[in-house]
Every structure is written in C-alpha cells, then in structure tokens.
Design an enzyme around this catalytic site. Structure first.
Site, PDB file in Angstrom:
ATOM      1  N   GLN A 274      -1.459 -12.160  -4.108  1.00 44.09           N
ATOM      2  CA  GLN A 274      -2.434 -11.574  -3.171  1.00 44.09           C
ATOM      3  C   GLN A 274      -3.844 -12.078  -3.477  1.00 44.09           C
ATOM      4  O   GLN A 274      -4.653 -12.244  -2.568  1.00 44.09           O
ATOM      5  CB  GLN A 274      -2.416 -10.039  -3.256  1.00 44.09           C
TER       6      GLN A 274
ATOM      7  N   GLY B 168      -1.054  -3.379   0.902  1.00 42.04           N
ATOM      8  CA  GLY B 168      -2.338  -2.711   0.684  1.00 42.04           C
ATOM      9  C   GLY B 168      -2.608  -1.696   1.789  1.00 42.04           C
ATOM     10  O   GLY B 168      -1.834  -0.771   2.002  1.00 42.04           O
TER      11      GLY B 168
ATOM     12  N   ARG C 127       6.779   2.672   0.851  1.00 40.86           N
ATOM     13  CA  ARG C 127       5.695   2.557  -0.136  1.00 40.86           C
ATOM     14  C   ARG C 127       5.601   3.836  -0.965  1.00 40.86           C
ATOM     15  O   ARG C 127       4.822   4.731  -0.654  1.00 40.86           O
ATOM     16  CB  ARG C 127       4.342   2.337   0.570  1.00 40.86           C
TER      17      ARG C 127
ATOM     18  N   ASN D 165      -2.901   1.094  -9.178  1.00 44.72           N
ATOM     19  CA  ASN D 165      -3.178  -0.084  -8.354  1.00 44.72           C
ATOM     20  C   ASN D 165      -2.210  -1.176  -8.794  1.00 44.72           C
ATOM     21  O   ASN D 165      -1.423  -1.001  -9.721  1.00 44.72           O
ATOM     22  CB  ASN D 165      -4.650  -0.515  -8.529  1.00 44.72           C
ATOM     23  N   LYS D 166      -2.287  -2.308  -8.126  1.00 50.46           N
ATOM     24  CA  LYS D 166      -1.420  -3.446  -8.415  1.00 50.46           C
ATOM     25  C   LYS D 166      -1.315  -3.708  -9.918  1.00 50.46           C
ATOM     26  O   LYS D 166      -2.302  -3.633 -10.645  1.00 50.46           O
ATOM     27  CB  LYS D 166      -2.024  -4.667  -7.709  1.00 50.46           C
TER      28      LYS D 166
ATOM     29  N   ASP E 215      -4.291   2.062  -5.024  1.00 55.79           N
ATOM     30  CA  ASP E 215      -3.268   2.529  -4.090  1.00 55.79           C
ATOM     31  C   ASP E 215      -3.261   4.042  -4.035  1.00 55.79           C
ATOM     32  O   ASP E 215      -2.926   4.636  -3.021  1.00 55.79           O
ATOM     33  CB  ASP E 215      -1.894   1.973  -4.451  1.00 55.79           C
TER      34      ASP E 215
END
Lengths: 349, 349
Positions: A199, A59, A100, A250-251, A240
């Site tokens: 998470q 994150g 990333r 995002n995730k 993200d």
C-alpha cells in the site's frame, strides 16, 4: 470555502473510491494501482464483499463501497426489481461487515444506514432516496472531519521536517501534507512500501507524488535507520480502530515504527476520524489474519518455496504510551483522554 | 568428529558457495535461489567483482568467491598463461574489496592471501599451491569457528523458544539451529523476508526448511508484533562487521528489530566470527548505499511508479546497549569488552 476534491489525488476522489454506474457498483481497483487505473464492477452485494476481501479496495474504501452496495439494493427495491424486504439490508450488512474484522467503521456506519433505510421502507417511502441522502450526509461529514484533522496535522509539521508514514493513511494524511505544503513548509515524506500488499509503494507514494510532495520510498526494514540519521521528525499514520483505553490498531508494522519513534524521541500522531468507544479495551480488537500465501508472493510472483510455512497478521496494536496524541476531528487528544472526550460506549461517527 | 558439511543445506556447502571448475570460478547463484540451483561462471576477476556487486552471492559468499578468483590468477601464472607479476594480485584485491564497503572481512582476508602469494612468487615457488593452501587453512579455521559459535548459540536457545533472525545469518546461525535441534530442543524460527533482496525468504527460510527446522516466513514489518504476542524469546543475526566500540553493522532492518527486542525484554545475540578491531569506532563503518531502483522492484517486478524517488541504505548499525552479547569464536562477549578480548588494532581473522 475549501473543497476536498481540489486537494485529492486520483484514487481518493470520492467517485473513484466507489460509485454506482448503471446497475453496478464500481470500485476503484487499488490492487492494480498505479499500474492500472481501473474499476472493479459489482452486480451483487456478494461481489462487493468479495472485492473487499480480495483487497480491491482497503482502508477507508470498504465503507464507501459497502454504502454503494446498500444504495444499489435500495434502488432495485424502488424499481420493483427486488421485494421490499427489510431483512435484505440486514443480511447485506452482515455479509459486508465480516469482510473487515479489525476496522469497525463499516459495521457502525452500516448499522445507522440500515436503520435509516428500514425506517423509510416501513413508511413505504422511496428508500433509494433515503440511502442516497445518508451517503451525502456521510460524505459531507467526512469532508469536514478530514479538514479538521488535516488542519491539526499540518500545524504539527514544522518547516524542514521529515515525516514517516505507514501503509496508506488516505485522505487525512494526504490532505495534511497538501495543507503543510500550502503553508509553505518544505517537508520530506518517507513511505515504507508496506508488504505484502505494498500500500505504501502503490498507493501512498504515488498519491503524494501526484500532489507534488517530496516523497521517498523505502522498504519496511528502514524506518529506524532513517530515524537514527535524523531524517525523521514526525511519525503519522491512519488507524483502523482506536478503542476506549487509547490503544490503536493499524496495518502491521505501525507498532514497530512507533517503538522506534519512541526510542529516537520522535512523536507518533495517529489520525482517527471515528474512535470506537463501544470497544472497551485493547482486548476487544480483533486482528484479522489473512492467507499466509499472501506473504509468500508479491504481485503474484513467488518469494520463497511453495512448501514454506508463513504467518500473516494484517494489523498490529500500539499502546497509548507510544502515542504523542491522537489527531481527531475534535482536536489533538491524549490517548488517555479519548474515552472522556468521546464518551465510553459511543460510536463517534 | 563433527563435519560442517554434514549439517549444511545445499547453498552453504563450501563447493556450492564458490569453486574453480576448469578455468573458471563458479559462484553459487544466490540471487536465483531457491527457484533455480545454478552457478554463475566467471572467467576473470572482473566477472567475480561484477557478480558480487549484482548480489549473485552475498554475506559470507563474497570472500569465498574472491579467494577463488585469486587462486585462478595464481594457477594461470603457474601455467605460464599470465606473467608472474605480483601487482596483478594487488590490483585484483583492490577491485574485489571495493564491491563490499561495509563488510571488511574480504579486504582483510585478501590482504593476508595476497601477501602469502606474493611471497611464494618472490621465491619463484608455485603460487597456485600457496593460494590453495591458504584457502584450505581458511576453510578449516572457518569450520572451527562456526562450531565454536554454534555451540554457544545453541546453548543460549531454550526448549520451546521462538527465535527471530534477519537476512541470512548463514553457517553459524544455521548450525546453531541444527545443533539445538540435535540437542532435542523444540524451537520455532521466524524469518523476516528481508526486502528488497529477500535473503530471508529466498535463503534463510529455505535453508532452515531443508535441514528440517520449524520455520515461519514473515514480512519485515511483523517482528515487533510477534514479540508482543510472546512468540519470540531470542533474536540472533550475523553481522557484516563488529567494530572496537561494540557497535555492529548488519543488513538493514537488524537495528529496528534490536530496538523492538529491547522494548520487549528479548536478548539480541549477533554472531561475529571476525570482529574488525582495526576499525576504531562506529563512525569508521561505511554504510553501502545501493541503487534505489532495487527498492522499487522485486524479482524484476515494479512495485511503484517509474518516476518514484527511493532510498536504499543496505545496512544499519546497532549500538552496544541493544546487544546482550556478541557470539564469537572466543565465547559470548559483552560488546563493551570486545576490544579488550580481541585487542584494539587487531584484525581477528
């Protein structure tokens, strides 16, 4: 004067995200939390990159760890233990940003940081000091932005609301919940566990529990059912990356929750502290594909046969029409206005 | 003449679902599969009920295990080791049907089976023989219905399709895939792992692997992303119950996948071998709530803090407008026509 650290649970206190101790970068080990509160020790930039790749931090953690890695390099140069070679910072940046591909914040921050350090290096100045000052400025702006976003986020939550989140939305979201509670709102937060890394189960839920929030853990297949029962009034996640046409990544799982939210008339509010307007559209988002073996295990325990084929896209992308508004430091913005507010081509850091 | 056993993987062969050996009911232990191929041994009806509650078997397994428990009682009476008391069967039925509040198949089958056994008991006849004949008839009708449904299911799959499923759709679905492959169709099956019990990872995916299908394991938060990538053309699941107004209940997660499928224009085809038209509407469906501790663990390993609150609804309910058609032994039926085809008030066994 409000201080972020007064509101933050253990793993989100800045010294527990990443810091230098002696000649090492210490990274708060999120992969073992909440079962262990430990730090992963890195001697070299490569160790930091490896730790990020292995999800020791995630994150918003990687950018903080990467900045500490740069600071460590700068200090070593100042102490004469490394040649004063500006290329070292460029190489370190290149290695770190590869860890990333989806979230571009680290790449953008390191670009600014490396320029600043290289400038002071060119002048023969103390580059550790410059790196330290860069981090201090970043932290202070980060804190300002977190309060700006959490003030908006908490104002969007009504007394009695059930709030769904996904993955670990970190500071802005935890602070949003803390402020809403401070405002006397009685709220329930539902946290999907977020497989395969958990998470939600390991980070979000324990952080909320630590600040005294009413949090309930669910599995990733439950959000729509809870919505159908009237248990959810708001859906909030970090992103993200938010790009110029208003799509956000995002995730994995964020997208299907957003579809279910729209289906049930529940607004979705993602937080974006630093939309990347240099990314001109959704096709410029790179979805990180991780090792499929990770889908076949949980905390090291196998979930299926050794020979099974698996697939692991780590993120997904939500279209603007599923977004009620993006919570940014500049206000709650329609995703369709993002590029007008932030300016196409701007990094927004 | 096609034989079901020729198509079935290990855990779906009828002798591996549940059987009597000596004076015990042996239940194929799905909770340890695929890591162990073992059988859970039951001496009493209570052991069978306990095993069902603890998920030793699930889906279509409990009704088979329950019938074997009844057969064992009948055999013991015939051997004079138990009093020939018809109330014993009613008590056993009552205990067994409580183990699965959502899926009413077992309750409906046991009602018929207990009547049949009690009738032969009243005539002073050999009730073990009657129980055995009842099971044989059930198995034979089950096989017929499975082929009827799989013939429809496989005809709905096109060459090149990606098929999403959820949880463990057992015989009808596995047979559908086997027949589609036999028809020369190249298909990919995507199996969400189905937390917390991992029926997808432990049962569906290994069964498909065993029959040589091209199967890919994903986590429960990925289906919509795969749909957005064009990887899914059909969504097929079993149901635990289909009721008269066309709503179906199945493993938690089925609902949100159905919403995502509708959002992407992908048809959802649930299989229902025995719609329960005695249930007059969706409000008559009882959603089983299981121990929240199960959400906090995976194969015995903790996923969060001990003190965390969790929630575990085991099933969810899909409305008829998200269903393209229910695959039944009587054909592919619009959910809105279910009660006309099956007859309101009918058990459809």
């Amino acid at each position: 004067m409000r201080h972020l650290s007064d509101y933050m649970p253990f793993i989100l206190k800045k010294e527990n995200i990443a810091r230098i101790e002696g000649d090492e970068v210490l990274i708060g080990n999120r992969s073992l939390y909440p079962f262990e509160k430990s730090f992963f020790r890195c001697r070299e930039t490569e160790d930091v990159a490896w730790a990020i790749e292995k999800m020791v931090t995630q994150g918003g953690g990687p950018v903080r760890a990467a900045m500490q890695a740069m600071l460590l390099l700068a200090k070593r140069m100042d102490e004469g233990r490394l040649p004063r070679d500006p290329a070292r910072f460029a190489q370190a940046k290149e290695r770190l940003e590869k860890t990333r591909p989806t979230n571009t914040t680290m790449a953008r921050v390191l670009e600014l940081m490396v320029s600043a350090i290289q400038e002071s290096l060119g002048k023969g100045a103390c580059c550790g000091e410059r790196a330290g000052a860069f981090i201090a400025t970043y932290e202070s702006r980060y804190e300002e932005r977190a309060f700006a976003m959490a003030d908006i986020g908490s104002s969007l939550i009504d007394d009695g609301d059930g709030v769904l989140t996904m993955c670990f939305a970190e500071t802005s979201f935890i602070l949003t919940i803390a402020l809403a509670m401070e405002q006397g709102k009685r709220i329930k937060v539902y946290t999907p566990e977020t497989r395969p890394y958990l998470q939600g189960a390991r980070l979000t839920a324990p952080c909320l529990e630590e600040i005294g929030a009413d949090v309930t853990l669910i599995t990733d297949n439950m959000p729509a059912y809870l919505m159908s029962q009237g248990k959810i009034q708001k859906y909030m996640t970090a992103v993200d990356i938010a790009v110029s046409d208003g799509w956000v990544a995002n995730k994995i799982g964020t997208y299907q929750n957003a579809i279910s939210a729209a289906f049930h008339g529940i607004p979705y509010f993602p937080f974006s502290g630093d939309p990347d307007m240099r990314k001109v559209g959704r096709d410029s988002i790179i979805i990180e594909r991780r090792d499929p073996e990770e889908v076949k295990h949980l905390r090291g325990l196998a979930t299926t046969t050794d020979t099974m084929k698996a697939y692991y896209p780590a993120f997904d992308i939500v279209p603007p029409h599923l977004i009620a508004g993006i919570i940014t430091p500049k206000g709650l913005i329609s995703p369709y206005l993002l590029k007008r507010v932030y300016g196409e081509g701007e990094s927004a850091l």
